[in-house]
Design a protein around this motif. Structure first.
Motif, short mmCIF file in Angstrom:
data_model
loop_
_atom_site.label_atom_id
_atom_site.label_comp_id
_atom_site.label_asym_id
_atom_site.label_seq_id
_atom_site.Cartn_x
_atom_site.Cartn_y
_atom_site.Cartn_z
N VAL A 30 0.83 -1.20 0.00
CA VAL A 30 0.00 0.00 0.00
C VAL A 30 0.87 1.25 0.00
N HIS A 31 1.88 1.30 0.87
CA HIS A 31 2.78 2.45 0.92
C HIS A 31 3.46 2.68 -0.43
N GLN A 33 2.45 1.62 -3.44
CA GLN A 33 1.50 2.03 -4.47
C GLN A 33 1.23 3.53 -4.39
N LEU A 34 1.06 4.02 -3.19
CA LEU A 34 0.83 5.45 -3.00
C LEU A 34 2.02 6.27 -3.47
N ALA A 35 3.23 5.78 -3.19
CA ALA A 35 4.43 6.51 -3.59
C ALA A 35 4.54 6.60 -5.11
N PHE A 36 4.02 5.61 -5.81
CA PHE A 36 4.07 5.61 -7.28
C PHE A 36 2.92 6.39 -7.90
N GLY A 37 1.93 6.76 -7.10
CA GLY A 37 0.78 7.47 -7.63
C GLY A 37 -0.35 6.57 -8.08
N GLY A 38 -0.31 5.30 -7.68
CA GLY A 38 -1.35 4.36 -8.07
C GLY A 38 -2.47 4.27 -7.06
N ASN A 39 -3.60 3.73 -7.49
CA ASN A 39 -4.73 3.54 -6.57
C ASN A 39 -5.32 2.14 -6.62
N GLU A 62 -4.57 -7.45 8.63
CA GLU A 62 -5.51 -6.42 9.04
C GLU A 62 -5.01 -5.03 8.64
N GLY A 63 -3.70 -4.80 8.79
CA GLY A 63 -3.14 -3.51 8.40
C GLY A 63 -3.26 -3.25 6.92
N PHE A 64 -3.04 -4.30 6.11
CA PHE A 64 -3.18 -4.17 4.66
C PHE A 64 -4.61 -3.83 4.29
N GLN A 65 -5.57 -4.52 4.87
CA GLN A 65 -6.97 -4.26 4.56
C GLN A 65 -7.37 -2.84 4.95
N GLU A 66 -6.97 -2.43 6.13
CA GLU A 66 -7.34 -1.09 6.60
C GLU A 66 -6.72 0.00 5.73
N ALA A 67 -5.44 -0.16 5.41
CA ALA A 67 -4.77 0.85 4.58
C ALA A 67 -5.35 0.89 3.18
N THR A 68 -5.69 -0.27 2.63
CA THR A 68 -6.31 -0.31 1.30
C THR A 68 -7.65 0.40 1.31
N ASP A 69 -8.48 0.10 2.30
CA ASP A 69 -9.81 0.72 2.39
C ASP A 69 -9.72 2.23 2.55
N GLU A 70 -8.73 2.69 3.30
CA GLU A 70 -8.62 4.12 3.60
C GLU A 70 -7.94 4.93 2.50
N LYS A 71 -6.99 4.31 1.79
CA LYS A 71 -6.11 5.10 0.94
C LYS A 71 -6.16 4.76 -0.55
N LEU A 72 -6.72 3.63 -0.93
CA LEU A 72 -6.72 3.21 -2.34
C LEU A 72 -8.13 2.98 -2.85
N ASP A 112 -8.78 -9.97 1.66
CA ASP A 112 -9.92 -9.32 1.01
C ASP A 112 -9.53 -8.81 -0.38
N ILE A 113 -8.70 -9.60 -1.08
CA ILE A 113 -8.32 -9.32 -2.47
C ILE A 113 -9.22 -10.15 -3.38
N PRO A 114 -9.88 -9.53 -4.35
CA PRO A 114 -10.90 -10.25 -5.12
C PRO A 114 -10.38 -11.13 -6.25
N TYR A 115 -9.08 -11.01 -6.61
CA TYR A 115 -8.60 -11.73 -7.78
C TYR A 115 -7.27 -12.43 -7.53
#
Length: 289
Positions: A30-31, A33-39, A62-72, A112-115
């Motif tokens: 997540v960190h 992806q954000l640094a690269f400008g992706g969502n 849990e941290g991955f899920q929370e950061a994804t929900d909040e930032k991507l 909670d990754i769909p693919y």
């Protein structure tokens, strides 16, 4: 627009102020992806070059899920190990491929990754029909979580590898009893023999895909330019707009009415002083509102 990159989960930092753990951790994705400008984007959960099980702790998940929900914006996709070969007639490789895929599917459910994205692999003498039958057998033996979908990725089509022809993608959909989707890699699609270099060519190729496979199965795109031309079957990615697809083709792809709502994950190279950040920005510049 949903666009991002295939990012590493390692602890190596993208920038000096990035707060990532100093070891392999899914939260790093997540960190980064954000640094690269992706969502949105793609990850390996473990090394793709070896048979290894994902090791994801409860806190990391849990941290991955929370950061994804909040930032991507999402969605993420997990790319399976390169060693996986669904088409193989060899029992030992078939068993290892099934075990690896099951571990990735279980990791996707936990995160909670769909693919989960996978190549069909090579039939190595079993023939096209035999290879597709083998692949369908492995897929239908898997315990696929309710909220996870297996995506079959289009291939460059060299040797006995399957997935380079739309007919192969339709064939695996027809054979399996599992609900699966398709991930089109633009570079693979080009070198497999499908022109994507002009708006007219993009329209024609997408039309044929719809006729032979069905756009309703297309769920994700790997957005890559190619260092090699149509029909060469050589898999080597280039910066967006600077390969054989070119800027006109890429612009037509990211703005096409049948594609623009889909998520795009880049697997472009890091070379010539440019990497994912440059390529993501290029895609955004090509997008028309």
């Amino acid at each position: 627009m949903k666009v991002g990159a295939h990012v590493s989960i390692s602890g190596s930092r993208v920038s000096s102020d990035e707060e990532t753990p100093p070891y392999s951790d899914i939260r790093n994705a997540v960190h980064r992806q954000l640094a690269f400008g992706g969502n949105c984007g793609q990850v390996f959960t473990t090394s793709p070059q070896v048979w290894a099980q994902p090791e994801i702790g409860e806190d990391a998940a849990e941290g991955f899920q929370e950061a994804t929900d909040e930032k991507l914006e999402g969605p993420w996709v997990i790319h399976s190990a390169y060693l996986v070969n669904l088409c193989t007639p060899k029992e030992d490789l078939r068993r290892k491929s099934k075990e690896s895929m099951q571990a990735e599917l279980d990791a996707a459910e936990r995160l909670d990754i769909p693919y989960v994205n996978v190549h069909l692999g090579a039939h190595t003498g079993a023939g096209v029909e035999g290879g597709l039958d083998n692949a369908a057998g492995v897929i239908d033996d898997l315990d696929v979580p309710e909220d996870v979908t297996i995506l079959i990725e289009s291939d460059a089509g060299s040797g006995t590898k399957l997935g380079g022809e739309f007919e192969h993608l339709a064939g695996i959909i027809d054979r399996t009893e599992t609900d699966i989707g398709i991930c089109i890699d633009t570079a693979h699609t080009l070198v497999a023999g499908n022109d994507l270099t002009t708006p007219e060519a993009v329209d024609e190729t997408i039309g044929r895909f719809d006729d032979e496979v069905g756009l309703e199965y297309l769920e994700y795109l790997h957005l890559n330019d190619s260092k090699h031309d149509v029909g060469t079957h050589k898999d080597e990615h280039a910066h967006i707009g600077e390969g054989y697809i070119g800027e006109d083709g890429m612009k037509a792809i990211v703005n096409h009415p049948d594609l623009r709502a889909l998520p795009f994950a880049l697997e472009t190279p890091t070379e010539d002083g440019r990497g994912f950040a440059w390529n993501i920005q290029k895609v955004k510049e090509l997008r028309e509102e």
